[in-house]
Design a protein around this motif. Structure first.
Motif, PDB file in Angstrom:
ATOM      1  N   LEU A   1      -1.475   6.320   6.315  1.00 51.61           N
ATOM      2  CA  LEU A   1      -1.709   6.510   4.457  1.00 51.61           C
ATOM      3  C   LEU A   1      -2.879   7.517   4.017  1.00 51.61           C
ATOM      4  CD1 LEU A   1       0.698   3.556   2.904  1.00 51.61           C
ATOM      5  CD2 LEU A   1       1.688   5.633   3.840  1.00 51.61           C
TER       6      LEU A   1
ATOM      7  N   CYS B   1       0.795   4.415  -2.881  1.00 53.99           N
ATOM      8  CA  CYS B   1       0.529   5.588  -2.808  1.00 53.99           C
ATOM      9  C   CYS B   1       1.811   6.212  -3.161  1.00 53.99           C
ATOM     10  CB  CYS B   1       0.295   5.572  -1.032  1.00 53.99           C
ATOM     11  SG  CYS B   1      -1.525   5.450  -0.543  1.00 53.99           S
TER      12      CYS B   1
ATOM     13  N   LEU C   1      -8.795   1.870  -1.954  1.00 54.29           N
ATOM     14  CA  LEU C   1      -7.411   0.721  -1.696  1.00 54.29           C
ATOM     15  C   LEU C   1      -8.082   0.513  -0.592  1.00 54.29           C
ATOM     16  CD1 LEU C   1      -3.781   1.815  -1.804  1.00 54.29           C
ATOM     17  CD2 LEU C   1      -5.333  -0.044  -3.073  1.00 54.29           C
TER      18      LEU C   1
ATOM     19  N   SER D   1      -4.830   6.338   1.073  1.00 50.91           N
ATOM     20  CA  SER D   1      -5.098   5.573   0.652  1.00 50.91           C
ATOM     21  C   SER D   1      -6.437   5.406   0.673  1.00 50.91           C
ATOM     22  CB  SER D   1      -4.757   5.153   1.917  1.00 50.91           C
ATOM     23  OG  SER D   1      -5.231   4.645   3.010  1.00 50.91           O
TER      24      SER D   1
ATOM     25  N   ILE E   1       0.746  -1.325  -0.173  1.00 50.00           N
ATOM     26  CA  ILE E   1      -0.064  -0.228  -0.076  1.00 50.00           C
ATOM     27  C   ILE E   1       0.905   1.206  -0.556  1.00 50.00           C
ATOM     28  CG2 ILE E   1      -2.216   1.306   1.021  1.00 50.00           C
ATOM     29  CD1 ILE E   1      -2.899  -1.130  -0.506  1.00 50.00           C
TER      30      ILE E   1
ATOM     31  N   THR F   1      -3.126   0.759   6.076  1.00 52.57           N
ATOM     32  CA  THR F   1      -3.650   2.011   5.174  1.00 52.57           C
ATOM     33  C   THR F   1      -4.058   2.587   5.915  1.00 52.57           C
ATOM     34  OG1 THR F   1      -5.968   1.378   6.099  1.00 52.57           O
ATOM     35  CG2 THR F   1      -5.537   0.571   3.222  1.00 52.57           C
TER      36      THR F   1
END
Length: 604
Positions: free
Chosen positions: A141, A96, A150, A145, A92, A138
């Motif tokens: 982020l 990103c 995501l 995200s 992830i 996630t």
């Protein structure tokens, strides 16, 4: 003195025969790279290089890239055509970072964004464990995200896996449960291959409450997992995340955290009844009180508990009050629960017929509803016995709780008697009127022989209650021997029908004498009569004469001037057409056995 903090940089070099021509600063790491590989894959780096060329510099500062230096390093290696390793813990962050660097298909076909998306869909989202790990990564982020969807893809993958048929689930899916050993036909231990329907609930306990809420909602929306399994999942999560299941006092700095968890768990509870146990609901209520949750949450729990109160235990109902200086237990919240139980509709249900017509179906009170009433009555009596120990409990609240359960629901009043006796013991300062009110709650006809024996010796009870107990014990004994119920004056019968000295039934010198605590002398006399009665009925042979003797003892006791001269008037008084004779008459004619004007009620 001015102190300067030295910045330490970690350097990363690319092994190449060509001299590097750009330095990329990411946090505390310097990357010495070449422009061409980077610019061929990243549109964002193209813009940055253009800006530094105008300033005659070869350094590019990047401090806001998602995933930091580790994610950028993977992206840089991809630009050089190196092999990169992606897994559930870094994918992830790399996705990103690639989005930030604009490593998309517009720049080059098969770019990093495309490669990562393929890896996610073909590998990560097909794995139960990896989907949960990825979802957890996630959070650091956000918000990118979320914008890249995501998080929603992770949640949908987890919900889909949790909703598949258990026959297609292997134990390798779950990592928080161990295989259950069982014996085969030969007595050898083997690993049980049967997967339970709630195989996934413990794994999801690793999630933070925000993600957990979204996952459970997604599972519920798919409509495949049963409400009972959803209830088990919420129970497992609450036990893991809430301290002491509502028994431990929550620290002030954790109020917001635990309140959020608690409110979410309550909000996620299935609307159907009995998807979770009443004991669990009461633990949630205790936690809600400890965390000072809003009234909406507490009243929702009160409503749900009231719908299945018969499942509760006395310990479940012992909810500690937030302010121990007022009372030990929160009795008022239990009163609200009882109100919900007593108002729930047990006599009817709505049924849809032919898809359109709605008809009210009357349901006769069945065994289940009556059984529920009996269980709750027993529960309330036990609860009263516990809260009666609280010296700060007001009598009005004790009586209010006791009256929430109909007297007809109690086949035996032994439990209620024990609670009343406990209250009288712990509150010796209550006055005669208050003793009368609390004792009026119980029906002496519903006391067992053991309870009667205790009551006759109980110096905390008003005299009228002791007389009632003795009376019904005598009547019971007479009935067991085959005798007819003694023909007593209406006044004493009214007394024992809870009339409590009605002016139409009994005339007294002083009504307060009835409500006075029985003296030791009076109790000894009553115990003696009761013991004599038991002895008279305990022989192997009972004759009609013995029965008459027992009844005579009872009548003699009731009319005994030694004990009751202070209670009953010595003169008869008529009160309308239903007037009765005085029970304590000392008329000389009566003493001599002379018939009275209303002879059918005379006692000699």
């Amino acid at each position: 003195m001015l102190k300067l903090k030295a910045q330490i940089f970690i350097c990363r070099y690319v092994t190449s025969e060509l001299e590097t021509d750009v330095v990329v600063h990411v946090s505390d790491v310097k990357f010495y790279l070449h422009k061409f590989p980077l610019l061929s894959k990243s549109a964002h780096l193209q813009k940055l290089v253009s800006s530094i060329n105008e300033g005659n510099s070869d350094e590019i500062p990047i401090h806001d890239i998602p995933g930091g230096s580790s994610a950028f390093e993977i992206c840089a290696k991809f630009c050089y055509g190196m092999t990169v390793t992606l897994n559930a813990y870094n994918v992830i962050a790399v996705r990103c970072a690639a989005e930030y660097l604009e490593m998309n298909e517009i720049i080059e076909k098969g770019n990093l964004i495309y490669k990562v998306d393929v890896f996610l869909n073909s590998s990560i989202f097909r794995s139960w464990k990896d989907s949960i790990i990825v979802l957890q990564t996630t959070k650091s982020l956000l918000p990118l995200s979320e914008e890249l969807k995501l998080i929603s893809h992770c949640i949908d993958a987890i919900a889909s896996r949790a909703s598949i048929d258990v026959s297609k689930v292997d134990w390798s899916y779950t990592y928080n449960r161990k295989k259950i050993p069982e014996e085969n036909e030969n007595g050898n231990l083997i690993m049980n291959r049967t997967v339970p329907t709630d195989w996934w609930v413990e794994d999801l306990c690793e999630l933070d409450i925000d993600f957990y809420k979204r996952v459970i909602v997604a599972i519920k929306n798919k409509g495949i997992v049963s409400n009972e399994v959803i209830g088990e999942a919420l129970k497992a999560y609450a036990y893991k995340k809430l301290p002491g299941s509502g028994k431990t006092v929550i620290q002030h700095n954790e109020f917001l955290k635990f309140r959020s968890i608690l409110d979410t768990v309550v909000w996620l509870l299935p609307v159907e009844k009995r998807t979770v146990s009443c004991s669990f609901l009461l633990k949630l209520l205790k936690a809600a009180i400890s965390a000072d949750s809003g009234e909406t949450v507490k009243m929702e729990l009160v409503k749900r508990i009231g719908q299945q109160l018969e499942e509760a235990s006395v310990d479940d109902l012992l909810i500690r009050a937030r302010d121990a200086d007022v009372m030990v237990y929160d009795v008022d919240i239990v009163r609200k629960i009882l109100e919900r139980f007593t108002t729930k509709d047990l006599d009817g249900e709505i049924e849809i017929e032919n898809g359109s017509e709605i008809q009210e179906i009357s349901r006769k009170p069945g065994i289940l509803s009556e059984a529920s009433k009996l269980m709750v009555a027993k529960l309330v009596d036990g609860y009263l016995g516990e809260i009666a120990r609280d010296t700060k409990l007001p009598l009005s609240l004790f009586i209010a709780i006791a009256e929430m359960v109909s007297g007809s629901s109690r086949p035996s009043h032994d439990g209620l008697y024990r609670a009343i006796d406990t209250y009288l013991k712990e509150h010796p300062g209550i006055n005669k009127s208050e003793r009368k009110k609390i004792c009026k709650l119980m029906d002496t006809k519903k006391l067992s022989a053991e309870a009667c024996m205790h009551a006759v010796q109980n110096e905390r009870l008003p005299l009228r209650v002791v007389v009632q107990v003795l009376f019904f014990e005598q009547v019971r004994a007479a009935a067991s021997s085959g005798s007819s119920t003694p023909d007593l004056p209406r006044a004493i019968k009214d007394l024992n029908s809870n009339s409590y000295g009605s002016s139409r039934s009994v005339t007294t010198n002083n009504e307060e004498d009835w409500d006075a605590v029985a003296s030791s002398e009076e109790l000894r006399a009553l115990r003696g009569e009761l013991a004599a009665l038991r002895l008279g009925n305990g022989g192997e042979s009972r004759t009609h004469n013995t029965d008459k003797a027992a009844i005579g003892k009872m009548k003699g006791l009731i009319m005994s001037r030694k004990i009751f001269s202070k209670i009953w008037s010595s003169k008869a008084e008529n009160s309308g057409s239903d007037s009765s004779e005085s029970l304590g008459s000392t008329n000389n004619d009566e003493a001599k056995g002379t018939p009275t004007r209303r002879g059918r009620h005379s006692v000699s």
